[in-house]
Write a protein that holds these residues in place. Structure first.
Motif, PDB file in Angstrom:
ATOM      1  N   PRO B 305       6.441   9.150   4.932  1.00  0.00           N
ATOM      2  CA  PRO B 305       5.611   9.407   3.736  1.00  0.00           C
ATOM      3  C   PRO B 305       4.183   8.895   3.879  1.00  0.00           C
ATOM      4  O   PRO B 305       3.251   9.523   3.364  1.00  0.00           O
ATOM      5  CB  PRO B 305       6.326   8.660   2.612  1.00  0.00           C
ATOM      6  CG  PRO B 305       7.625   8.236   3.117  1.00  0.00           C
ATOM      7  CD  PRO B 305       7.660   8.393   4.590  1.00  0.00           C
ATOM      8  N   LEU B 306       4.001   7.777   4.585  1.00  0.00           N
ATOM      9  CA  LEU B 306       2.639   7.252   4.733  1.00  0.00           C
ATOM     10  C   LEU B 306       1.813   8.125   5.672  1.00  0.00           C
ATOM     11  O   LEU B 306       0.598   8.233   5.531  1.00  0.00           O
ATOM     12  CB  LEU B 306       2.669   5.815   5.250  1.00  0.00           C
ATOM     13  CG  LEU B 306       3.137   4.769   4.246  1.00  0.00           C
ATOM     14  CD1 LEU B 306       3.111   3.378   4.840  1.00  0.00           C
ATOM     15  CD2 LEU B 306       2.253   4.807   3.008  1.00  0.00           C
ATOM     16  N   SER B 380       2.277  11.443  -2.245  1.00  0.00           N
ATOM     17  CA  SER B 380       2.479  10.427  -3.285  1.00  0.00           C
ATOM     18  C   SER B 380       1.173  10.080  -3.984  1.00  0.00           C
ATOM     19  O   SER B 380       0.121  10.000  -3.362  1.00  0.00           O
ATOM     20  CB  SER B 380       3.060   9.168  -2.655  1.00  0.00           C
ATOM     21  OG  SER B 380       2.770   8.049  -3.455  1.00  0.00           O
ATOM     22  N   ARG B 381       1.253   9.869  -5.286  1.00  0.00           N
ATOM     23  CA  ARG B 381       0.037   9.551  -6.038  1.00  0.00           C
ATOM     24  C   ARG B 381      -0.607   8.258  -5.564  1.00  0.00           C
ATOM     25  O   ARG B 381      -1.797   8.064  -5.714  1.00  0.00           O
ATOM     26  CB  ARG B 381       0.358   9.448  -7.533  1.00  0.00           C
ATOM     27  CG  ARG B 381       0.138  10.759  -8.239  1.00  0.00           C
ATOM     28  CD  ARG B 381       0.235  10.567  -9.740  1.00  0.00           C
ATOM     29  NE  ARG B 381      -0.599   9.472 -10.209  1.00  0.00           N
ATOM     30  CZ  ARG B 381      -0.385   8.782 -11.318  1.00  0.00           C
ATOM     31  NH1 ARG B 381       0.635   9.071 -12.063  1.00  0.00           N
ATOM     32  NH2 ARG B 381      -1.188   7.813 -11.676  1.00  0.00           N
ATOM     33  N   GLY B 382       0.210   7.371  -5.014  1.00  0.00           N
ATOM     34  CA  GLY B 382      -0.336   6.107  -4.539  1.00  0.00           C
ATOM     35  C   GLY B 382      -1.264   6.281  -3.348  1.00  0.00           C
ATOM     36  O   GLY B 382      -2.034   5.401  -3.026  1.00  0.00           O
ATOM     37  N   LEU B 383      -1.178   7.443  -2.671  1.00  0.00           N
ATOM     38  CA  LEU B 383      -1.972   7.662  -1.464  1.00  0.00           C
ATOM     39  C   LEU B 383      -3.147   8.589  -1.712  1.00  0.00           C
ATOM     40  O   LEU B 383      -3.981   8.782  -0.852  1.00  0.00           O
ATOM     41  CB  LEU B 383      -1.100   8.272  -0.364  1.00  0.00           C
ATOM     42  CG  LEU B 383       0.105   7.455   0.053  1.00  0.00           C
ATOM     43  CD1 LEU B 383       0.922   8.202   1.078  1.00  0.00           C
ATOM     44  CD2 LEU B 383      -0.340   6.119   0.610  1.00  0.00           C
ATOM     45  N   ARG B 384      -3.191   9.217  -2.891  1.00  0.00           N
ATOM     46  CA  ARG B 384      -4.245  10.201  -3.123  1.00  0.00           C
ATOM     47  C   ARG B 384      -5.584   9.542  -3.339  1.00  0.00           C
ATOM     48  O   ARG B 384      -5.682   8.520  -4.004  1.00  0.00           O
ATOM     49  CB  ARG B 384      -3.915  11.015  -4.379  1.00  0.00           C
ATOM     50  CG  ARG B 384      -2.927  12.115  -4.085  1.00  0.00           C
ATOM     51  CD  ARG B 384      -2.725  12.925  -5.338  1.00  0.00           C
ATOM     52  NE  ARG B 384      -1.327  13.304  -5.409  1.00  0.00           N
ATOM     53  CZ  ARG B 384      -0.756  13.734  -6.510  1.00  0.00           C
ATOM     54  NH1 ARG B 384      -1.438  13.820  -7.628  1.00  0.00           N
ATOM     55  NH2 ARG B 384       0.507  14.074  -6.500  1.00  0.00           N
ATOM     56  N   GLU B 386      -9.352   9.674  -5.092  1.00  0.00           N
ATOM     57  CA  GLU B 386      -9.669  10.048  -6.471  1.00  0.00           C
ATOM     58  C   GLU B 386     -10.187  11.489  -6.574  1.00  0.00           C
ATOM     59  O   GLU B 386      -9.896  12.206  -7.500  1.00  0.00           O
ATOM     60  CB  GLU B 386     -10.705   9.084  -7.048  1.00  0.00           C
ATOM     61  CG  GLU B 386     -10.137   7.693  -7.314  1.00  0.00           C
ATOM     62  CD  GLU B 386      -8.888   7.712  -8.176  1.00  0.00           C
ATOM     63  OE1 GLU B 386      -8.829   8.521  -9.124  1.00  0.00           O
ATOM     64  OE2 GLU B 386      -7.956   6.933  -7.918  1.00  0.00           O
TER      65      GLU B 386
END
Ligand SMILES: Nc1ncnc2c1ncn2[C@@H]1O[C@H](COP(=O)(O)OP(=O)(O)O)[C@@H](O)[C@H]1O
Ligand SMILES: [Mg+2]
Lengths: 266, 388, 315
Positions: B305-306, B380-384, B386
């Motif tokens: 995922p990363l 994942s939203r954590g990686l997007r 802005e």
């Protein structure tokens, strides 16, 4: 070994072993390139084939190679300084919106295929050298512009701050600190630009600009593999040579800027 | 508050070129030279609309120094001017061509530069609006919408580009489909092979050097040369394996083009996958293993995922590049939109070249935007980041 | 609870750990301290089999760790590292839930546990839906601790967990962690190279150098160390002052009745540390402080000799 940690030292040694002494590879490519342009018959007899085409035999291969080289050199000579200037202006006057506009236009233009840009220049500039030169110059600007902006913006804030704190004027900061530190990235852009243009120049033959694409295209039309090779081999060598020698230049700049001499990566 | 120099220069240049340069060009038939047509003469009242919009945009850009809140008005005015260019040009073409079936009306430098200038002004004004504002969205949609509406209403039928398209509608559709299949199929296959290959490189450090040399080498060698070099082996392959020969694997045709496009997609995708897996923060992997994940779990739940955003970025680049590079398939008889381009070059028919090149560029741009949007949802939203 | 017996680990020709022995009692917070590169992390990582020693044996609960499959072993041992290693693609809540999920604990139970863990480290349950990139360094470290505690492991391995935050935040995190440890009584191996941190947290300190444990004792026992040898030099001459931070003024003050009042003396809270008291005396150039209790009432007084006399009070 069941260590969960990787082994970075070994990977580094690995890549070091693969990197030949800097100038050997480009020099080798250049030698083979010159040989292939002057004595292609040697390669042909090595492979046991011979071109049937009568079309190209009237223009010697070395002349086509020089045409090709001339196209790439002329368009790069036009593209690099303009793109460099635009990139510097974009970073210096970024509040004006110039940077935003150039980045947006540049990344949209990047999705345009080089062949489409070449073809589109024909209605504008007719056939021959002019449309090819125009298209290569415009298209060749994109990587240089992109990397100039990225390189200048990647210069550590602290270095710029220190330079200003020592009393340098904006122009001095640019010339003495920002440009030298950004040089490796800018040169990577120049390399990409030259390599792309070397490739795109083969298509110049379809616009009547001659070059090493001519035997390839005539060979494809007349289904003459040996003729295709006459253009394909030297043009591939030329591109590889341009890439390898510019990488070498880039490594030097990177060392001068205090970084690791690693030619890989964008 | 400062003057918006970009918008001022764009709108000003747009105004001058719309007024002073040939807006359209009329050719009595496809071969004859064009006769320049100026906006003031052929657009009638429409020219007033365009001049007013451009002038108003320039004034608004200059007035920004004194008054805030002019960005919305500037967006509106430059957007309206830009959106009206094409319908007005179409209507003028209709009048110019009259009843002649062979007369050609094409865009002149005035139209192109006016569009570029107003586009720059629109970009500069709308850039400062809030990123999710309705006006910004409307401005982005209004231009293609106006073009599409004008096209559907038949308003554009007399522009030479559209005539060219309409006169060979069937071939165009066929080549478009072929182009999509060639570019999309090769890129999809490139992803299907390239991602596992990148994974294998990650697992086997010994291959790293070799593959990175192959990746950079293949990207350096000119497409046309590669295409040429493949003709002999592909012909041999088609002859040696009867099944392949039957499905059309020959020295020319779709097969060599497909192989070249496949290679062009494969190598960057493999390279990106490899780089992405290697760039995953070692502390995240250390934490995963330290918390008791097995190798497989650490790969599936953390490392993959990363790495996904970078892997997908590689796939997107490959799709976009293939959409464009597929033009060259026509050189070896592989079909696609390049057929129109090279036919146009051979017949010295600029409209045909324009049709092929513009539609290819549009495809590439559309592929890029669509994949950017789709892949954004997959990450994942954590990686997007802005920015949209 | 954890016992390292003669651990040796080499990387190439270099010995990272060179015959280390250490035993940590149940419920003890042992701080492993030593200069950078002396093998602290390597030794710590042998306890959860992230590193396999070349020779020697690690026992947990009396059983050699190599008898446990590594994954199962690790799920029962909390693990916190300096760079935190939060998973950026998971929310804070999902990060905390990683080990409970690996253990197959049911969903309802996990949700409640995530909230309790966040509360334990001083974050409200709303933090559960945030993303790691939105956290400050200190907040990320808190989540790291919550994640390590989520499966309620009896043992915690912490490798410079507060090493990358600013000094003020670090002190706050140390204080909070100490409060948690007083409630939970985990067996903790805590690596640091910061002497002050060791003094603040440790039940016992183990000093390491070049892959060996030189000495393992309570912080108080180190006061008498010879300043000339390595341990004394590493801890520094200021150790004698630093260690005063472990004791409160109220532990040594003289009740008000014992001596006459000293009206000019500066006042200090009974909860302040002796190090703070000594600081105040040095700043005001006095040898006597007036001590006040929580409500500001006078509780007694503190003299310089009481502070200096604390060594003798120690075993
Ligand atoms: N995976 C590894 N590969 C090679 N050398 C290592 C590795 N891990 C640690 N070392 C070496 O072992 C020594 C001890 O490292 P470490 O335990 O991390 O020290 P500390 O945590 O005390 O700073 C160092 O010299 C370090 O370079
Ligand atoms: Mg360490």
């Amino acid at each position: 070994m069941n260590d969960a940690s990787g082994n970075p030292a070994a990977a580094q040694a690995d890549s070091r072993r693969l990197r030949a002494p800097g100038w050997v590879f480009p020099a080798l490519l250049l030698a083979v390139l010159i040989l292939s342009v002057l004595r292609f018959d040697l390669i042909e007899s090595l492979l046991g084939i011979r071109a049937r085409g009568l079309l190209v035999s009237r223009i010697p291969l070395w002349e086509l190679a020089l045409q090709h080289l001339g196209l790439v050199a002329a368009s790069s000579a036009a593209a690099v300084p303009i793109a460099l200037g635009l990139g510097i202006a974009a970073v210096r006057f970024s509040e004006s919106g110039l940077r935003a506009l150039l980045v947006a236009a540049g990344s949209a233009a990047q999705t345009f295929p080089s062949a489409a840009v070449l073809a589109l220049s024909v209605p504008l500039a007719g056939f021959g050298f002019a449309p090819t030169f125009l298209a290569l110059s415009l298209y060749g600007m994109l990587p240089v512009l992109h990397n100039t902006i990225a390189g200048l913006e990647g210069v550590p804030e602290a270095a710029v701050d220190a330079a200003r704190g020592m009393g340098m004027r904006p122009r001095q900061v640019l010339i003495r600190v920002q440009l030298p530190l950004a040089l490796p990235v800018i040169l990577a852009g120049v390399r990409t630009s030259v390599v792309i243009n070397t490739a795109a120049a083969t298509l110049g033959a379809a616009m009547g600009a001659g070059g090493l694409g001519l035997p390839i295209i005539s060979g494809i039309r007349s289904f003459d593999p040996a003729l295709i090779l006459r253009g394909a081999v030297p043009s591939a060598l030329l591109a590889l040579f341009a890439d390898a020698s510019l990488r070498r230049l880039e490594d030097r700049a990177r060392r001068a800027a205090g970084g690791k001499p690693d030619g890989r990566g964008a | 508050m400062t003057v918006d120099w970009i918008a001022l220069a764009g709108a000003g240049a747009g105004l001058v070129s719309a007024a002073a340069l040939p807006f359209l060009s009329l050719r009595p038939n496809r071969i004859l030279a064009g006769v320049p047509q100026y906006a003031m003469e052929v657009l009638g009242a429409g020219s007033v609309l365009i001049f007013t919009a451009a002038a108003a945009a320039a004034v608004l850009a200059a007035l920004r120094r004194r008054h805030s809140g002019l960005d919305a008005a500037g967006t509106l005015v430059s957007g309206a001017g830009l959106a009206s260019l094409l319908p007005l040009a179409g209507a003028a073409a209709d009048r110019l061509a009259g009843d002649s079936a062979v007369a050609r009306v094409s865009a002149g430098p005035g139209l192109w530069l006016a569009a570029a200038g107003l586009g720059a002004a629109l970009f500069s004004f709308s850039r400062r609006l809030p990123s999710r504002s309705a006006l910004r969205l409307a401005a982005a949609l209004a231009i293609p919408a106006a073009a599409a509406a004008a096209g559907l209403a038949g308003l554009l039928d007399d522009l030479s580009l559209v005539r060219e398209l309409l006169s060979r509608r069937d071939t165009f559709t066929a080549e478009l489909v072929r182009h999509l299949a060639l570019a999309g199929g090769s890129a999809a296959l490139g992803a299907a092979v390239g991602i596992p290959l990148g994974l294998a490189m990650h697992r086997r450090p010994r291959w790293r050097g070799l593959i990175s040399v192959a990746v950079s080498g293949a990207q350096v060698i000119p497409t046309l040369s590669l295409l040429g070099l493949l003709i002999v082996p592909m012909a041999a392959l088609g002859a040696a394996v009867p099944y392949l020969g039957r499905i059309g694997v020959r020295g020319v045709g779709w097969a060599p083009a497909f192989v070249v496009l496949f290679l062009y997609a494969l190598l960057p995708i493999a390279g990106n996958t490899f780089a992405a897996l290697g760039a995953v923060a070692p502390e995240a992997l250390d934490a995963a293993r330290g918390m008791g994940m097995s190798r497989r779990q650490a790969f599936l739940r953390v490392q993959a995922p990363l790495a996904l955003p970078v892997i997908l970025a590689g796939v997107r680049t490959a799709f976009t590049a293939n959409m464009g590079n597929a033009i060259l398939a026509a050189l070896v008889g592989g079909g696609g939109l390049g057929t129109l381009v090279f036919l146009g070059l051979a017949q010295a028919a600029p409209d045909l070249i324009l049709l092929g090149a513009l539609s290819t560029s549009t495809l590439a741009l559309a592929a890029d935007r669509a994949l950017a949007l789709a892949f954004r949802l997959a990450v994942s939203r954590g990686l997007r980041s802005e920015a949209p | 609870m954890i016992r390292f017996r003669n651990i040796v680990k080499s990387y190439g020709s270099a010995r990272a750990v060179d015959g280390a022995d250490l035993e940590i009692a149940p419920g003890e917070l042992c701080v492993l301290i030593g200069p950078s590169g002396c093998g602290k992390s390597t030794l710590l990582r042998t306890a959860n089999r992230m590193v396999e020693p070349d020779s020697g044996e690690v026992f947990v609960d009396g059983r050699p760790v190599r008898e446990h499959p590594p994954e199962e072993l690790r799920r029962g041992i909390g693990y916190v590292i300096q760079s935190v290693g939060l998973f950026p693609h998971m929310t804070v809540g999902d990060n905390v839930a990683v080990v409970p999920r690996l253990l197959g604990i049911d969903k309802g139970e996990i949700a409640g546990r995530v909230d309790r863990m966040l509360e334990l480290v001083g974050l409200s349950p709303e933090w559960s839906s945030r993303w790691p990139r939105e956290l400050s360094g200190g907040e990320a470290q808190r989540v790291g601790v919550a994640r390590a505690l989520a499966a309620d492991p009896p043992i915690l391995l912490m490798d410079e967990p507060f090493g990358s935050v600013d000094p003020l935040t670090r002190v706050r995190l140390q204080r909070e962690f100490l409060a948690i440890q007083r409630r939970l009584h985990k067996t903790v191996l805590f690596v640091t190279h910061d002497v002050e941190e060791a003094i603040r947290l440790a039940d016992r300190i183990a000093v390491m150098r070049s892959g060996r444990i030189l000495r393992h004792a309570t912080p108080e026992e180190f006061v008498a160390t010879d300043a000339e040898d390595f341990v004394g030099e590493f801890l520094g001459l200021e150790y004698g002052v630093e260690i005063l931070s472990r004791r409160r003024v109220r532990e040594v003050l003289r009740p008000a009745a014992e001596i006459g009042s000293d009206p000019g003396a500066p006042s200090i809270r009974a909860e302040a540390s002796l190090k703070e008291a000594l600081g105040l005396m040095a700043a005001r150039r006095v040898e006597c402080l007036s001590v006040t209790d929580g409500e500001g009432r006078r509780a007694g007084s503190l003299r310089m000799e009481d502070v200096l006399g604390t060594w003798k009070a120690c075993p």
